[in-house]
Design an enzyme around this catalytic site. Structure first.
Site, PDB file in Angstrom:
ATOM      1  N   THR A 108      31.552 -51.167  20.288  1.00 51.04           N
ATOM      2  CA  THR A 108      31.310 -52.192  21.380  1.00 51.04           C
ATOM      3  C   THR A 108      29.849 -52.700  21.370  1.00 51.04           C
ATOM      4  OG1 THR A 108      33.114 -51.540  22.874  1.00 51.04           O
ATOM      5  CG2 THR A 108      31.405 -53.039  23.511  1.00 51.04           C
ATOM      6  N   GLY A 134      32.607 -42.734  16.682  1.00 50.80           N
ATOM      7  CA  GLY A 134      33.188 -41.634  16.346  1.00 50.80           C
ATOM      8  C   GLY A 134      34.261 -41.173  16.850  1.00 50.80           C
ATOM      9  N   THR A 139      16.788 -43.781  24.762  1.00 48.46           N
ATOM     10  CA  THR A 139      17.190 -42.210  24.263  1.00 48.46           C
ATOM     11  C   THR A 139      18.142 -42.089  23.444  1.00 48.46           C
ATOM     12  OG1 THR A 139      15.837 -41.953  26.222  1.00 48.46           O
ATOM     13  CG2 THR A 139      16.673 -39.845  25.008  1.00 48.46           C
ATOM     14  N   CYS A 184      42.281 -51.051  25.893  1.00 50.05           N
ATOM     15  CA  CYS A 184      41.552 -52.077  26.840  1.00 50.05           C
ATOM     16  C   CYS A 184      42.417 -52.988  27.253  1.00 50.05           C
ATOM     17  CB  CYS A 184      40.532 -52.763  26.056  1.00 50.05           C
ATOM     18  SG  CYS A 184      39.543 -52.146  24.759  1.00 50.05           S
TER      19      CYS A 184
HETATM   20  N1  PLP Z   1      36.350 -51.925  17.500  1.00 48.62           N
HETATM   21  C1  PLP Z   1      37.581 -51.411  17.297  1.00 48.62           C
HETATM   22  C2  PLP Z   1      38.766 -51.807  16.159  1.00 48.62           C
HETATM   23  C3  PLP Z   1      38.125 -50.521  18.238  1.00 48.62           C
HETATM   24  O1  PLP Z   1      39.392 -49.954  17.952  1.00 48.62           O
HETATM   25  C4  PLP Z   1      37.445 -50.194  19.370  1.00 48.62           C
HETATM   26  C5  PLP Z   1      37.939 -49.168  20.590  1.00 48.62           C
HETATM   27  O2  PLP Z   1      38.722 -49.357  21.204  1.00 48.62           O
HETATM   28  C6  PLP Z   1      36.286 -50.895  19.496  1.00 48.62           C
HETATM   29  C7  PLP Z   1      35.676 -51.648  18.549  1.00 48.62           C
HETATM   30  C8  PLP Z   1      35.250 -50.449  20.746  1.00 48.62           C
HETATM   31  O3  PLP Z   1      34.863 -48.939  20.452  1.00 48.62           O
HETATM   32  P1  PLP Z   1      33.928 -48.002  21.369  1.00 48.62           P
HETATM   33  O4  PLP Z   1      35.018 -47.389  22.291  1.00 48.62           O
HETATM   34  O5  PLP Z   1      33.139 -47.138  20.508  1.00 48.62           O
HETATM   35  O6  PLP Z   1      32.806 -48.923  22.074  1.00 48.62           O
END
Ligand code: PLP
Length: 362
Positions: free
Chosen positions: A74, A187, A224, A304
């Site tokens: 994100t 990750g 950090t 989400c």
């Molecule tokens: N991009 C994609 C394609 C994802 O599937 C996700 C996770 O749901 C994200 C971005 C966001 O990842 P993170 O949870 O590491 O912020």
């Protein structure tokens, strides 16, 4: 004793891989120093972070110094999209961390076809009007659909527009795409710990910082560093899915099709671990609840969106109006898990159909 749940939601997050735990645990128990400190306790975590940087760069075909660690995909997506100069473009099936950032900037959303692949004619037309960035999800989190990143890159390069690929669902499962200018990874979708991701950029591509402070990550991302999840991201970059994952996904998908389900994105190349299916006349949230009661963890879309019980924007963009069940496998999935999941799906679908016909008859 009750059996442990069958976990088929790896695209939301995945259980930590044993190699990840081995690499990450010492950073919590012993080597917990701040990587930016000048004393001896900083040395071990600093070395681990630099090792992970090298592992990630090797997977992506990039230079270690062009890796910017941050908290996850994100943040990496926001960093590149909100920092880009000029008009930003993205596909209609992006993760919200790209889509909302593009919309915030008044950018342009490019349609996909019924298989979820970017409309290249439309892309070419938009690129001809000038842009500062195109952001594309290399592998879709809901459907697993893989974009033709080489064909897209040919068009963006010809137009002089940088291409950003969101590879959050690709790393740890698939080879890295060759053609990109910026790349996002995280990750925790393939065995890593939550809390680390990265934005990679090709030499010469501009980047403007979104957070300011201690000057970490060459000034591109202050704060950090979090060595345990960063070490885990490095390990994930060295993992590849076993062919077993595809065999089990195909078994699961065939069983759903035998029950009358339609597979979303079936006309496009897809990630080996993802099965997105629509059962006509059955709300997917009812399937998710029924499966949960039967000991199977699945999802009605992305993590989400699933709490919000609204139609999936990804499926709507593909012309699919119905809700879908997403089953995503990973390194920990066994053939036995899939046999149990198939039995549960058969029971839950039959029950929902029976309930549907009862209410139809009044
Ligand atoms: N991009 C994609 C394609 C994802 O599937 C996700 C996770 O749901 C994200 C971005 C966001 O990842 P993170 O949870 O590491 O912020």
């Amino acid at each position: 004793m009750s059996e442990s749940p069958i976990y088929l939601d790896h695209n939301a997050t995945s259980p930590p891989h044993p190699l990840v735990l081995e690499a990450a645990l010492p950073l919590i128990t012993n080597h917990w120093g701040n990587t930016g400190s000048a004393h001896s306790l900083a040395r071990a975590p600093h070395a681990v972070v630099e090792h992970a940087r090298g592992q990630l760069a090797a997977w992506a075909g990039a230079r270690p110094k062009d890796v910017v660690f941050c908290s996850g995909a994100t943040e990496a997506n926001n960093l590149v999209v909100l920092g880009a100069e000029g008009r930003v473009l993205c596909s209609a099936t992006e993760h919200p961390s790209v889509l909302e950032a593009v919309q915030l900037r008044g950018g342009t959303v490019i349609p996909v076809d019924c298989h979820g692949r970017l409309d290249l004619a439309c892309l070419e037309e938009e690129l001809s009007q000038g842009a500062g960035l195109l952001s594309v999800l290399a592998a879709n989190n809901e459907t697993g659909v893989l974009q033709d990143t080489s064909a897209i890159y040919e068009l963006t390069r010809a137009a002089g527009v940088p291409l950003h690929l969101d590879c959050a669902q690709l790393i740890g499962r698939h080879a890295a795409p060759e053609c990109w200018d910026y790349m996002t990874v995280t990750g925790h979708k393939a065995g890593g710990l939550k809390g680390a991701g990265a934005l990679l950029r090709r030499q010469g591509q501009a980047l403007s910082a979104r957070s300011h402070g201690g000057g970490q990550e060459r000034g591109f991302r202050a704060g950090t560093l979090n060595p345990a999840p960063i070490a885990s991201l490095g390990v994930v970059a060295t993992l590849v899915h076993s062919p077993q994952v595809r065999i089990q996904r195909d078994r699961l998908e065939a069983a759903c099709v035998a029950l009358g389900a339609h597979v979303s994105g079936s006309g496009a190349p897809r990630l080996w671990n993802t099965c997105n299916v629509v059962f006509d006349g059955i709300q997917s949230d009812m399937l998710v609840v029924g499966l949960d009661l039967a000991g199977v963890c699945a999802s009605a879309g992305s993590a989400c969106a699933s709490g919000a019980a609204k139609a999936s924007g990804v499926l709507l963009a593909m012309g699919i109006q119905e809700s879908a069940l997403r089953l995503s496998l990973g390194w920990s999935t066994t053939a036995q898990d899939i046999s149990r999941a198939i039995e549960a799906i058969q029971v839950v679908v039959a029950r929902q159909r029976a309930l549907g016909s009862e209410s139809w008859q009044g």
